[in-house]
Design a protein around this motif. Structure first.
Motif, short mmCIF file in Angstrom:
data_model
loop_
_atom_site.label_atom_id
_atom_site.label_comp_id
_atom_site.label_asym_id
_atom_site.label_seq_id
_atom_site.Cartn_x
_atom_site.Cartn_y
_atom_site.Cartn_z
N ARG A 143 0.82 -1.21 0.00
CA ARG A 143 0.00 0.00 0.00
C ARG A 143 0.86 1.26 0.00
NH1 ARG A 143 -4.78 -0.07 -1.75
NH2 ARG A 143 -5.26 1.77 -0.51
N GLN A 144 2.06 1.17 0.59
CA GLN A 144 2.93 2.33 0.64
C GLN A 144 3.41 2.75 -0.75
OE1 GLN A 144 3.12 -0.40 2.35
NE2 GLN A 144 3.32 0.01 4.55
N ALA A 145 3.36 1.82 -1.71
CA ALA A 145 3.82 2.11 -3.07
C ALA A 145 2.65 2.36 -4.02
CB ALA A 145 4.68 0.95 -3.59
N GLU A 146 1.49 2.71 -3.47
CA GLU A 146 0.32 2.93 -4.32
C GLU A 146 0.55 4.07 -5.31
OE1 GLU A 146 -3.75 2.25 -5.60
OE2 GLU A 146 -2.05 1.12 -4.83
N GLY A 147 1.23 5.12 -4.87
CA GLY A 147 1.52 6.23 -5.76
C GLY A 147 2.38 5.80 -6.95
N LEU A 148 3.38 4.96 -6.70
CA LEU A 148 4.23 4.45 -7.77
C LEU A 148 3.41 3.58 -8.72
CD1 LEU A 148 7.02 3.95 -9.05
CD2 LEU A 148 7.30 2.05 -7.44
N ARG A 149 2.55 2.71 -8.16
CA ARG A 149 1.72 1.83 -9.00
C ARG A 149 0.83 2.67 -9.92
NH1 ARG A 149 -3.31 -1.07 -9.31
NH2 ARG A 149 -4.25 0.42 -7.86
N VAL A 150 0.16 3.66 -9.35
CA VAL A 150 -0.76 4.48 -10.14
C VAL A 150 0.00 5.27 -11.20
CG1 VAL A 150 -2.39 6.41 -10.03
CG2 VAL A 150 -2.45 4.62 -8.28
N ALA A 151 1.17 5.79 -10.84
CA ALA A 151 1.94 6.60 -11.79
C ALA A 151 2.41 5.77 -12.98
CB ALA A 151 3.13 7.23 -11.07
N VAL A 152 3.01 4.61 -12.70
CA VAL A 152 3.54 3.78 -13.79
C VAL A 152 2.41 3.20 -14.63
CG1 VAL A 152 4.91 1.75 -14.35
CG2 VAL A 152 5.62 3.25 -12.48
N MET A 153 1.39 2.64 -13.98
CA MET A 153 0.28 2.07 -14.74
C MET A 153 -0.49 3.15 -15.49
SD MET A 153 -1.21 -0.94 -12.23
CE MET A 153 -2.28 -1.60 -13.51
N GLY A 154 -0.60 4.33 -14.87
CA GLY A 154 -1.28 5.44 -15.55
C GLY A 154 -0.54 5.87 -16.80
N LEU A 155 0.80 5.92 -16.70
CA LEU A 155 1.61 6.28 -17.87
C LEU A 155 1.43 5.26 -19.00
CD1 LEU A 155 3.83 7.95 -19.27
CD2 LEU A 155 5.52 6.50 -18.09
N MET A 156 1.39 3.98 -18.64
CA MET A 156 1.24 2.94 -19.65
C MET A 156 -0.16 2.97 -20.26
SD MET A 156 3.33 -0.10 -17.69
CE MET A 156 3.47 -1.21 -19.10
N CYS A 157 -1.18 3.19 -19.42
CA CYS A 157 -2.55 3.32 -19.96
C CYS A 157 -2.65 4.54 -20.87
CB CYS A 157 -3.55 3.46 -18.80
SG CYS A 157 -4.04 1.93 -18.01
N ALA A 158 -2.05 5.64 -20.45
CA ALA A 158 -2.11 6.86 -21.26
C ALA A 158 -1.40 6.67 -22.59
CB ALA A 158 -1.49 8.02 -20.48
N SER A 159 -0.30 5.90 -22.59
CA SER A 159 0.41 5.65 -23.85
C SER A 159 -0.46 4.84 -24.81
CB SER A 159 1.72 4.93 -23.57
OG SER A 159 1.50 3.60 -23.13
N LEU A 160 -1.18 3.86 -24.28
CA LEU A 160 -2.10 3.08 -25.13
C LEU A 160 -3.22 3.96 -25.67
CD1 LEU A 160 -2.50 -0.32 -23.22
CD2 LEU A 160 -1.51 0.03 -25.48
N LEU A 161 -3.79 4.78 -24.80
CA LEU A 161 -4.87 5.67 -25.22
C LEU A 161 -4.37 6.65 -26.29
CD1 LEU A 161 -7.81 6.49 -24.73
CD2 LEU A 161 -7.01 8.01 -22.92
N SER A 162 -3.16 7.18 -26.09
CA SER A 162 -2.59 8.11 -27.07
C SER A 162 -2.27 7.40 -28.38
CB SER A 162 -1.32 8.74 -26.50
OG SER A 162 -1.61 9.46 -25.32
N MET A 163 -1.80 6.16 -28.29
CA MET A 163 -1.55 5.37 -29.50
C MET A 163 -2.83 5.21 -30.31
SD MET A 163 1.50 4.00 -30.30
CE MET A 163 1.23 2.34 -30.88
N ALA A 164 -3.92 4.92 -29.60
CA ALA A 164 -5.20 4.73 -30.31
C ALA A 164 -5.65 6.04 -30.96
CB ALA A 164 -6.25 4.23 -29.33
N LEU A 165 -5.52 7.15 -30.23
CA LEU A 165 -5.97 8.44 -30.77
C LEU A 165 -5.10 8.89 -31.94
CD1 LEU A 165 -6.80 10.32 -27.44
CD2 LEU A 165 -8.41 9.39 -29.10
N THR A 166 -3.77 8.78 -31.79
CA THR A 166 -2.90 9.19 -32.90
C THR A 166 -3.07 8.26 -34.09
OG1 THR A 166 -1.09 7.91 -31.89
CG2 THR A 166 -1.19 10.27 -31.40
N GLY A 167 -3.30 6.99 -33.83
CA GLY A 167 -3.55 6.05 -34.93
C GLY A 167 -4.82 6.40 -35.67
N LEU A 168 -5.85 6.82 -34.92
CA LEU A 168 -7.11 7.23 -35.55
C LEU A 168 -6.91 8.47 -36.41
CD1 LEU A 168 -10.17 6.84 -35.83
CD2 LEU A 168 -10.46 8.22 -33.77
N ILE A 169 -6.13 9.42 -35.91
CA ILE A 169 -5.85 10.63 -36.69
C ILE A 169 -5.12 10.28 -37.98
CG2 ILE A 169 -4.50 12.77 -36.72
CD1 ILE A 169 -5.07 13.01 -33.71
N MET A 170 -4.17 9.36 -37.89
CA MET A 170 -3.42 8.95 -39.08
C MET A 170 -4.33 8.26 -40.09
SD MET A 170 -0.02 7.62 -37.06
CE MET A 170 0.73 6.80 -38.48
#
Length: 513
Positions: free
Chosen positions: A198-225
């Motif tokens: 539980r003490q590393a919850e901030g790290l978990r959210v930050a890393v997983m959030g970055l990876m989720c955001a990269s997937l979401l951005s990949m989908a959006l940029t792919g759609l634009i292309m």
């Protein structure tokens, strides 16, 4: 916009491909476990008609045992006879008494748990290695299972078959074995990262959030292309196939990544809680009327298979007589036009049990209430009692109720993990701003969902788990989701990674100027 999309698409590719492979492969374990994993062999809980004619009055039995107040009192089906079950407080093992003599069966709660586990697994003579009282959620018994406290019943078998039993309702909370434990650990390690403290919850959210955001951005940029780059004919080789796959995969990738990120942020730093709440203790001394003396006359023309003591709206004690369950009618109502009453039957095969467990089939019939002070029929019935329970657990009266309905099957708002049907759903306006689910059988709060949490629940249910395929059946839903995940891994991540590797090799071969 086109140039920016191309540049971002390339920059994000490494992180996104890693995230897609990690979450895609681990995500496949969920439909795999629900479709092929170990499960119960018997769908319905143990049943036996309730006949209290001539038995020792329950009030006398309880008072002689020193029980003047209890949170729940009911008759339950045990191995060879029906027993009187008493829940004094939520986390203390339940007490059991013989109906005929009032004799207390000491330390019987774990024994009863073994009986329930053997019933659901259809292993009446299977030896048990040990029985453990579980009062907290853990990696082995995660909070997704909802029910506490439970007993972990470990069968003495090479495959590590284990059942988790909630004795108050004779419910099977979860079942697992060595294979499922291994897959569940893999899922927790790579999909939810719940292994982090539980003490590393901030790290978990930050890393997983970055990876989720990269997937979401990949989908959006792919759609634009896809929209901005028009070609007179399909590009040759991997680039052409990648573009073809993108037309099909861009929407699923967006759905999975958006709902995953929403789920992550909504539940970050949350501590697992038990919404299941018992009512305040009942005063057993008020139960002056003894239904045992006139049971035959009281129940003439009725098939009673459940009996419990609950508190009414004005504090009066009530005997609740649950009537026998009609499986044909319940199943016909559950599946709608897919079956008729004439051919409906209790689930028997592994596939039928799995579908019924996820979809929900009401395991009990209607109820009749008698006043515990004088034996008169309490005419108000389930609906008024449920409304009173809602007021008891929220502190708000009927004037704040927006909607109320009986829930007889599981769905996105109240799913199979609650292991309790039927329940009453009550939607409250401000200041509660929540939906509560109450069970009138023993007057408990089964679950509670805040209005603020409903958008995320809807997103995760329909966009991440694809429950919009629910009408097609659980097996079809699992198959469709698995096919799309595999296609994402092969067509998007695989081809995309191959293109990126090819691009980097081409750049490396270019002469320096």
């Amino acid at each position: 916009m086109r140039k920016t999309a191309i540049r971002l698409h390339g920059i994000l590719s490494s992180i996104a491909v890693l995230a897609l492979f990690m979450w895609g492969l681990s995500g496949l374990l969920h439909p795999l476990m629900s479709t092929f994993g170990v499960q119960q062999a018997v769908f319905a809980p143990p049943t036996r008609p309730v006949n209290l004619q001539g038995v020792k009055p329950m009030r006398e039995t309880l008072l002689q045992a020193g029980i003047e107040k209890a949170a729940a009192v009911r008759v339950v089906v045990s191995a060879s006879e029906n027993l009187l079950q008493v829940t004094e407080t939520q986390d203390v093992p339940r007490r059991y008494f013989r109906l005929s003599s009032g004799e207390e069966l000491t330390q019987h709660d774990p024994v009863h748990a073994v009986f329930v586990a053997q019933h659901y697994m259809d292993l009446p003579d299977e030896p048990v290695r040990r029985v453990v009282h579980v009062s907290e959620f853990s990696d082995e018994y995660p909070s997704v299972n909802r029910l506490l406290p439970v007993y972990r019943v470990e069968f003495d078998r090479a495959d590590g078959l284990t059942a988790y039993v909630y004795t108050e309702t004779n419910a099977l909370a979860a079942v697992t074995d060595d294979n499922k434990v291994m897959l569940q650990r893999f899922f927790q390690r790579f999909h939810t990262w719940s292994w982090l403290p539980r003490q590393a919850e901030g790290l978990r959210v930050a890393v997983m959030g970055l990876m989720c955001a990269s997937l979401l951005s990949m989908a959006l940029t792919g759609l634009i292309m896809l929209v901005k780059i028009r070609r007179p004919q399909r590009a040759p080789g991997l680039r052409g196939w990648h573009r073809v796959a993108a037309y099909v995969m861009v929407v699923p990738m967006f759905l999975f990544s958006f709902s995953g990120l929403f789920h992550l942020l909504q539940n970050a730093w949350d501590t697992p809680v038990r919404n299941l709440t018992l009512s305040p203790p009942l005063d057993i001394r008020q139960a002056q009327f003894a239904p045992e003396k006139d049971w035959k006359q009281l129940t003439e023309g009725m098939k009673v298979n459940a009996f419990s003591l609950v508190q009414g709206p004005t504090g009066e004690l009530l005997y609740r007589l649950g009537l026998a369950f009609d499986p044909k009618a319940a199943l016909a109502a559950s599946v709608g036009a897919q079956k008729t009453i004439s051919n409906a039957k209790m689930p028997g095969t592994a596939s039928e049990i799995r579908n019924a467990r996820f979809d929900g089939v009401t395991p009990s019939g209607p109820a009749v209430y008698l006043r515990a002070d004088d034996g008169r029929v309490w005419e108000s019935g389930d609906r008024e009692l449920a409304l009173h329970l809602g007021e008891r657990f929220t502190g708000q009266g009927a004037e704040t109720v927006k909607n109320m309905q009986l829930v007889t099957r599981f769905g996105p708002g109240y799913d199979f993990r609650n292991k309790r049907l039927p329940v009453w759903q009550i939607d409250y306006a401000e200041p509660v701003s929540a939906t509560v689910f109450v069970d009138t059988t023993t007057a408990v709060l089964a679950d509670k969902t805040m209005d603020s949490a409903k958008p995320e629940r809807f997103s995760f249910s329909f966009l991440h788990k694809w429950n919009f395929l629910f009408p097609l059946g659980r097996n079809v839903q699992n198959a469709v989701v698995s096919v799309f995940v595999i296609a994402l891994l092969v067509a998007s991540a695989g081809l995309g990674a191959a293109l990126e590797i090819k691009r980097r090799k081409r750049v490396a071969r270019q002469p320096l100027v």
